[in-house]
Design a protein around this motif. Structure first.
Motif, PDB file in Angstrom:
ATOM      1  N   ALA A   1       0.835  -1.200   0.000  1.00 33.64           N
ATOM      2  CA  ALA A   1       0.000   0.000   0.000  1.00 33.64           C
ATOM      3  C   ALA A   1       0.870   1.250   0.000  1.00 33.64           C
ATOM      4  O   ALA A   1       2.025   1.222   0.409  1.00 33.64           O
ATOM      5  N   ALA A   2       0.291   2.343  -0.507  1.00 29.46           N
ATOM      6  CA  ALA A   2       1.018   3.600  -0.519  1.00 29.46           C
ATOM      7  C   ALA A   2       0.035   4.744  -0.301  1.00 29.46           C
ATOM      8  O   ALA A   2      -1.177   4.558  -0.357  1.00 29.46           O
ATOM      9  N   GLY A   3       0.606   5.922  -0.033  1.00 26.18           N
ATOM     10  CA  GLY A   3      -0.226   7.117   0.073  1.00 26.18           C
ATOM     11  C   GLY A   3      -1.201   7.055   1.233  1.00 26.18           C
ATOM     12  O   GLY A   3      -0.900   6.518   2.300  1.00 26.18           O
ATOM     13  N   HIS A   4      -2.442   7.591   0.982  1.00 23.42           N
ATOM     14  CA  HIS A   4      -3.432   7.682   2.052  1.00 23.42           C
ATOM     15  C   HIS A   4      -3.801   6.310   2.591  1.00 23.42           C
ATOM     16  O   HIS A   4      -4.029   6.149   3.778  1.00 23.42           O
ATOM     17  N   GLN A   5      -3.810   5.346   1.681  1.00 24.21           N
ATOM     18  CA  GLN A   5      -4.158   3.981   2.064  1.00 24.21           C
ATOM     19  C   GLN A   5      -3.193   3.455   3.135  1.00 24.21           C
ATOM     20  O   GLN A   5      -3.593   2.851   4.128  1.00 24.21           O
ATOM     21  N   ALA A   6      -1.908   3.742   2.902  1.00 21.47           N
ATOM     22  CA  ALA A   6      -0.886   3.289   3.841  1.00 21.47           C
ATOM     23  C   ALA A   6      -1.036   3.998   5.182  1.00 21.47           C
ATOM     24  O   ALA A   6      -1.013   3.373   6.245  1.00 21.47           O
ATOM     25  N   GLU A   7      -1.218   5.305   5.125  1.00 21.43           N
ATOM     26  CA  GLU A   7      -1.306   6.069   6.372  1.00 21.43           C
ATOM     27  C   GLU A   7      -2.546   5.680   7.173  1.00 21.43           C
ATOM     28  O   GLU A   7      -2.554   5.763   8.396  1.00 21.43           O
ATOM     29  N   ALA A   8      -3.596   5.248   6.449  1.00 22.26           N
ATOM     30  CA  ALA A   8      -4.823   4.838   7.138  1.00 22.26           C
ATOM     31  C   ALA A   8      -4.567   3.622   8.028  1.00 22.26           C
ATOM     32  O   ALA A   8      -5.204   3.457   9.070  1.00 22.26           O
ATOM     33  N   ILE A   9      -3.609   2.775   7.598  1.00 19.49           N
ATOM     34  CA  ILE A   9      -3.311   1.562   8.370  1.00 19.49           C
ATOM     35  C   ILE A   9      -2.763   1.934   9.752  1.00 19.49           C
ATOM     36  O   ILE A   9      -3.067   1.271  10.749  1.00 19.49           O
ATOM     37  N   VAL A  10      -1.969   2.998   9.805  1.00 14.33           N
ATOM     38  CA  VAL A  10      -1.420   3.441  11.091  1.00 14.33           C
ATOM     39  C   VAL A  10      -2.564   3.760  12.040  1.00 14.33           C
ATOM     40  O   VAL A  10      -2.614   3.268  13.184  1.00 14.33           O
TER      41      VAL A  10
ATOM     42  N   LEU B   1      14.486  17.665  15.248  1.00 12.72           N
ATOM     43  CA  LEU B   1      13.647  18.562  16.056  1.00 12.72           C
ATOM     44  C   LEU B   1      13.635  19.997  15.531  1.00 12.72           C
ATOM     45  O   LEU B   1      12.688  20.737  15.772  1.00 12.72           O
ATOM     46  N   ASN B   2      14.708  20.387  14.835  1.00 13.63           N
ATOM     47  CA  ASN B   2      14.757  21.780  14.356  1.00 13.63           C
ATOM     48  C   ASN B   2      13.684  22.052  13.302  1.00 13.63           C
ATOM     49  O   ASN B   2      13.177  21.138  12.674  1.00 13.63           O
ATOM     50  N   GLN B   3      13.370  23.311  13.094  1.00 13.03           N
ATOM     51  CA  GLN B   3      12.321  23.739  12.137  1.00 13.03           C
ATOM     52  C   GLN B   3      11.047  22.935  12.351  1.00 13.03           C
ATOM     53  O   GLN B   3      10.397  22.515  11.388  1.00 13.03           O
ATOM     54  N   GLU B   4      10.716  22.728  13.599  1.00 15.83           N
ATOM     55  CA  GLU B   4       9.503  21.986  13.978  1.00 15.83           C
ATOM     56  C   GLU B   4       9.409  20.641  13.264  1.00 15.83           C
ATOM     57  O   GLU B   4       8.338  20.200  12.876  1.00 15.83           O
ATOM     58  N   GLY B   5      10.546  20.014  13.076  1.00 12.75           N
ATOM     59  CA  GLY B   5      10.550  18.670  12.496  1.00 12.75           C
ATOM     60  C   GLY B   5      10.384  18.633  10.991  1.00 12.75           C
ATOM     61  O   GLY B   5      10.145  17.577  10.407  1.00 12.75           O
ATOM     62  N   MET B   6      10.509  19.796  10.318  1.00 13.72           N
ATOM     63  CA  MET B   6      10.240  19.873   8.881  1.00 13.72           C
ATOM     64  C   MET B   6      11.272  19.133   8.029  1.00 13.72           C
ATOM     65  O   MET B   6      11.050  18.938   6.833  1.00 13.72           O
ATOM     66  N   SER B   7      12.387  18.734   8.624  1.00 20.40           N
ATOM     67  CA  SER B   7      13.404  18.038   7.831  1.00 20.40           C
ATOM     68  C   SER B   7      13.048  16.588   7.550  1.00 20.40           C
ATOM     69  O   SER B   7      13.781  15.903   6.853  1.00 20.40           O
ATOM     70  N   CYS B   8      11.955  16.137   8.122  1.00 19.07           N
ATOM     71  CA  CYS B   8      11.530  14.757   7.816  1.00 19.07           C
ATOM     72  C   CYS B   8      10.009  14.696   7.812  1.00 19.07           C
ATOM     73  O   CYS B   8       9.375  14.699   8.864  1.00 19.07           O
ATOM     74  N   ILE B   9       9.431  14.678   6.614  1.00 17.93           N
ATOM     75  CA  ILE B   9       7.975  14.703   6.466  1.00 17.93           C
ATOM     76  C   ILE B   9       7.505  13.330   5.977  1.00 17.93           C
ATOM     77  O   ILE B   9       7.995  12.805   4.987  1.00 17.93           O
ATOM     78  N   ILE B  10       6.567  12.753   6.723  1.00 16.21           N
ATOM     79  CA  ILE B  10       5.980  11.464   6.334  1.00 16.21           C
ATOM     80  C   ILE B  10       4.485  11.682   6.136  1.00 16.21           C
ATOM     81  O   ILE B  10       3.811  12.157   7.053  1.00 16.21           O
ATOM     82  N   GLY B  11       3.982  11.335   4.990  1.00 17.47           N
ATOM     83  CA  GLY B  11       2.538  11.462   4.744  1.00 17.47           C
ATOM     84  C   GLY B  11       2.042  12.871   4.992  1.00 17.47           C
ATOM     85  O   GLY B  11       0.944  13.057   5.515  1.00 17.47           O
ATOM     86  N   GLY B  12       2.856  13.873   4.669  1.00 10.97           N
ATOM     87  CA  GLY B  12       2.414  15.254   4.752  1.00 10.97           C
ATOM     88  C   GLY B  12       2.579  15.919   6.098  1.00 10.97           C
ATOM     89  O   GLY B  12       2.248  17.083   6.271  1.00 10.97           O
ATOM     90  N   ARG B  13       3.079  15.211   7.075  1.00 14.29           N
ATOM     91  CA  ARG B  13       3.315  15.880   8.362  1.00 14.29           C
ATOM     92  C   ARG B  13       4.642  15.400   8.961  1.00 14.29           C
ATOM     93  O   ARG B  13       5.157  14.338   8.583  1.00 14.29           O
ATOM     94  N   PRO B  14       5.169  16.181   9.896  1.00 18.25           N
ATOM     95  CA  PRO B  14       6.503  15.830  10.420  1.00 18.25           C
ATOM     96  C   PRO B  14       6.514  14.433  11.044  1.00 18.25           C
ATOM     97  O   PRO B  14       5.560  14.046  11.724  1.00 18.25           O
ATOM     98  N   PHE B  15       7.609  13.725  10.831  1.00 20.63           N
ATOM     99  CA  PHE B  15       7.770  12.401  11.425  1.00 20.63           C
ATOM    100  C   PHE B  15       7.664  12.480  12.946  1.00 20.63           C
ATOM    101  O   PHE B  15       7.156  11.569  13.597  1.00 20.63           O
ATOM    102  N   LEU B  16       8.152  13.609  13.485  1.00 20.61           N
ATOM    103  CA  LEU B  16       8.092  13.816  14.937  1.00 20.61           C
ATOM    104  C   LEU B  16       6.676  13.598  15.472  1.00 20.61           C
ATOM    105  O   LEU B  16       6.469  12.929  16.488  1.00 20.61           O
ATOM    106  N   GLU B  17       5.671  14.146  14.746  1.00 14.63           N
ATOM    107  CA  GLU B  17       4.273  14.017  15.178  1.00 14.63           C
ATOM    108  C   GLU B  17       3.802  12.570  15.076  1.00 14.63           C
ATOM    109  O   GLU B  17       3.155  12.043  15.981  1.00 14.63           O
TER     110      GLU B  17
END
Lengths: 236, 370
Positions: B95-104, B125-141
């Motif tokens: 799965a990929a995209g929204h389908q994949a994120e829905a599984i989480v 952590l810098n730039q509010e976690g913007m250096s790593c975006i997963i599915g449109g939001r920071p990985f940190l979140e």
């Protein structure tokens, strides 16, 4: 607390028994151990040229490490003994181990001796044991460095030994203190070695210099234990 | 939730009972357990429902996943992936995209407090976690949310455990290992460091957690003792050369050809806790030292910041130039040596002048310090 002058020289200057036999023994055992520790420790960091032939025919690096570990453990036992002796020994036995750091007079003495060593003022005071500056430098540069070396050394030794009490008491906590990295402990153990080298340089220089300038047998007093004293001045 | 057991899944995948039994005994052996535990592992696999695992990827290079799927264990590539019910792993899943994120979200809701969170990589952590975006939001979140609902966390590899290359000085994105992320739910964390960790170590850790429903015994740093309580050096097959004093001086010398100890060319084996010299890599085929390269200490905290891979003495920053403990030590001792010589000369001059009568020698003051 100062020892009672026991003997009188023909000049009327009393001899004082400064260094008791256990203290002298400790001093020379330490001096030997530290020399060996320096040589073997340096070689552990920068090993001698590679040997050829069957490995079963050699045990060079094993011996270097064995001597290093043995001397380190002798030093560790010596420190524990010397701490104990600072309680049961004579007045001078506690000078460098437990200096009177809370005494104002002690720090004033440190200032005066510093000026004297900076050649800004003539050395004017006599101390039967060590002068306050000597006490301070030995306490910081020797006692604490030695404790640091023993603790980090045992921590590194525990790594090789594996799980056991040395590992539990020293290796685990020391690694945590040094950012979980054994290599960092090695580096600081190395720095400690050079701090000890600096101490040895200053220590030998100061002893020889005093021996010449003060006309007192500083060096032989660490062999015989007796030192000439014009006047006993307690340091605290 | 379906009560499908590990064994059911394996059978469904066409794995024979004989292979399954072999897998259980091999796993017990890998975990250092007595033979009786093979039956216990087998029993657990046959009766316990699969534990769902969310495998998340932060700042990482996927070497942990690459290692994991190459587990030399005979059945690993077929079995382990099915065994752990890997509900989400964005590099392995179809799965990929929204389908994949829905599984989480689905896993979090369905198995709240019961799933294992496996983290590969770490959040910046810098730039509010913007250096790593997963599915449109920071990985940190994503990490924090999953951690809030999980049962326990596995920190895969040196990234999740210590920070690794992205956290090396000066760490511009402030990449932070999982256990140091501020505000992360207080869940048990097991660290499986290495860049990457050994495949069999990863599968064995998972097997242990599934079998006994708890972590294996951990050391002070949170690593499983069974794989990280000894150094590479302690079990290195080149150790006799170390004790004999036979070293590789250069990579093209006689010693290198004869397989001497790599200590002098910077081997970090004596300071590295890992199982490479026993478990080895690629199904027990080899490991770096066996291939003639010094250990670089990849499972140690901050190994990128400890100077050259080919030097035992660590570079120390902060002195303007690159220096190591010996250079600094020799310089300091030399300076003190020169200072004592100068002081000796000055003392001698002063004394000579006193004797000559230029300066009156003061009488020694015997008054004490008062």
């Amino acid at each position: 607390m100062a020892s009672t002058p026991v003997d009188d020289t023909p000049q009327g200057e009393p001899l004082v028994y400064v260094y008791e036999a256990p203290v002298r023994l400790w001093h020379w055992v330490n001096a030997t151990a530290i020399t060996l520790l320096f040589v073997t420790g340096y070689l552990i960091g920068s090993p001698p040229p590679s040997l050829n032939g069957e490995p079963s025919a050699h045990y060079l690096f094993g011996w270097i490490r064995f001597i290093h570990f043995s001397c380190g453990q002798i030093m560790a036992v010596g420190i524990i003994f010397r701490f104990y002796w600072s309680f049961v020994g004579n007045y001078f036995s506690r000078e460098i181990i437990r200096p009177p750091v809370l005494s104002r007079k002690f720090w004033k003495g440190v200032m005066l001796e510093t000026k004297s060593y900076a050649l800004a003022e003539h050395s004017s005071r006599r101390y039967v044991g060590h002068n306050p500056l000597a006490i301070l430098s030995m306490h910081v540069l020797f006692v604490w460095v030695a404790v640091f070396m023993v603790v980090t050394g045992l921590a590194l030794y525990g790594e090789g030994e594996g799980p056991g009490w040395i590992h539990t008491v020293f290796t685990g906590p020391v690694l945590l203190l040094f950012g979980n990295n054994s290599l960092t402990v090695h580096t600081w153990h190395h720095f400690g070695m050079w701090a000890m080298v600096i101490f040895v340089l200053v220590h030998i220089y100061a002893a020889v210099r005093e021996d010449i300038l003060s006309r007192e047998a500083i060096i032989t007093s660490m062999i015989s234990g007796w030192r000439k004293a014009r006047k006993v001045t307690p340091i605290d | 939730m379906a009560t499908e057991t590990f064994y059911d899944v394996m059978r469904r995948q066409g794995i024979t009972r004989r292979s399954f039994t072999k897998f259980c005994s091999l796993t017990a052996a890998a975990l250092g357990l007595p033979p009786a535990y093979a039956a216990e592992i087998q029993n657990a696999m046959e009766t316990k429902p699969r534990i769902p695992v969310l495998w998340m990827h932060g700042l990482e290079c996927t070497c942990c996943s690459e290692s994991f799927i190459r587990s030399g264990h005979p059945l690993a590539k077929d079995v382990i992936l099915s065994m752990i019910s890997l509900d989400y792993d964005d590099t392995l899943m179809a799965a990929a995209g929204h389908q994949a994120e829905a599984i989480v979200q689905e896993t979090i809701q369905k198995y709240d407090g019961n799933f294992i969170l496996a983290v590969e990589g770490n959040p910046p952590l810098n730039q509010e976690g913007m250096s790593c975006i997963i599915g449109g939001r920071p990985f940190l979140e994503q990490l924090k949310e999953a951690a809030d609902h999980c049962k326990a966390i596995i920190s895969w590899g040196s990234c999740a455990s210590w920070g690794c290359v992205q956290a090396a000085r000066p760490n511009p994105t402030q990449a932070t290992p999982v256990h140091k992320v501020p505000g992360l739910a207080d869940k048990p964390i097991i660290k499986v460091p290495g860049c990457p960790p050994i495949a069999e170590v990863m599968t064995a850790v998972i097997a242990y957690i599934l079998t006994f429903e708890r972590f294996p015994e951990l050391d002070l740093q949170g690593r499983p003792k069974m794989f990280y309580s000894q150094r590479i050096h302690d079990k290195c097959y080149r150790r006799p050369h170390f004790d004999a004093g036979q070293f590789v001086e250069h990579f093209d010398d006689e010693g290198a050809r004869k397989g001497y100890c790599l200590y002098k060319v910077g081997c970090k084996g004596p300071t590295t806790y890992n199982a490479c010299s026993t478990v080895r890599w690629n199904g027990g085929l080899s490991f770096p030292i066996q291939a003639g390269h010094p250990c670089i200490g990849c499972s140690e905290d901050g190994f990128w910041d400890k100077g050259s891979f080919y030097n035992r003495l660590v570079d120390v920053n902060g002195f303007g130039i690159e220096a190591n403990a010996d250079k600094i030590g020799v310089t300091a001792a030399g300076a003190v040596g020169i200072a004592t010589a100068a002081h000796a000369a000055a003392s001698a001059v002063r004394r000579a002048r006193q004797k000559a009568g230029d300066e009156p020698a003061k009488a020694h003051d015997f008054e004490g310090q008062n």
